[in-house]
Scaffold this motif. Structure first.
Motif, PDB file in Angstrom:
ATOM      1  N   ARG A   2       0.736  -1.585  -0.109  1.00 55.54           N
ATOM      2  CA  ARG A   2      -0.301   0.191  -0.096  1.00 55.54           C
ATOM      3  C   ARG A   2       0.775   0.752   0.514  1.00 55.54           C
ATOM      4  N   LEU A   3       0.224   2.312  -0.527  1.00 55.40           N
ATOM      5  CA  LEU A   3       0.850   3.507  -0.866  1.00 55.40           C
ATOM      6  C   LEU A   3       1.044   4.184   0.431  1.00 55.40           C
ATOM      7  N   PHE A   8      -0.401   9.436  -0.346  1.00 54.43           N
ATOM      8  CA  PHE A   8      -1.805   8.946  -1.373  1.00 54.43           C
ATOM      9  C   PHE A   8      -2.662  10.083  -0.913  1.00 54.43           C
ATOM     10  N   PHE A 121      -3.332   5.837  -8.677  1.00 52.51           N
ATOM     11  CA  PHE A 121      -3.043   4.560  -7.635  1.00 52.51           C
ATOM     12  C   PHE A 121      -2.868   3.457  -7.898  1.00 52.51           C
ATOM     13  N   ARG A 123      -0.673  -0.128  -9.099  1.00 50.02           N
ATOM     14  CA  ARG A 123       0.385  -0.548  -9.386  1.00 50.02           C
ATOM     15  C   ARG A 123       0.226  -1.508 -10.089  1.00 50.02           C
TER      16      ARG A 123
END
Length: 123
Positions: A2-3, A8, A121, A123
């Motif tokens: 997760r970012l 974010f 957002f 990948r």
């Protein structure tokens, strides 16, 4: 993976401003992994509160995107503020982002909805 939350939120803010809407960070939480709550403000003074979706909405091959669920919809501003205060007592590391926009499509993904196909957002 997760970012990070700070990245974010920064990207979310840039997208809101690029659309011509307004956003502000009301509360800054943990930079690495804080939960993000979105307070959506409408022109008529009502607000909606969007919170992180429960883990049950995530698949085993989680791609790291953040999913949201609507906790309060077009409620009084005081009701939204009270709900956020309750959440902050439970988790002091959460973020609150206020967005003045009638439509959040393309900004955040909602649990159960088809993901946006813009590659943001992802990948």
């Amino acid at each position: 993976m997760r970012l990070r939350t700070d990245i974010f939120v920064s990207a979310l803010m840039r997208r809101v401003f690029a659309r011509g809407d307004f956003a502000a960070v009301e509360a800054k939480g943990a930079e690495e992994a804080g939960a993000v709550f979105v307070r959506q403000v409408f022109r008529n003074g009502t607000e909606s509160l969007h919170a992180p979706a429960p883990q049950s909405f995530f698949e085993e091959d989680d791609d790291g995107r953040r999913l949201f669920e609507t906790r309060l919809e077009r409620a009084d501003a005081d009701a939204v503020a009270e709900a956020i205060a309750r959440e902050r007592r439970f988790d002091g590391d959460l973020w609150v982002v206020s967005i003045e926009a009638d439509d959040l499509s393309g900004l955040i993904d909602f649990a159960g909805a088809k993901p946006q196909d813009d590659g943001f957002f992802r990948r």
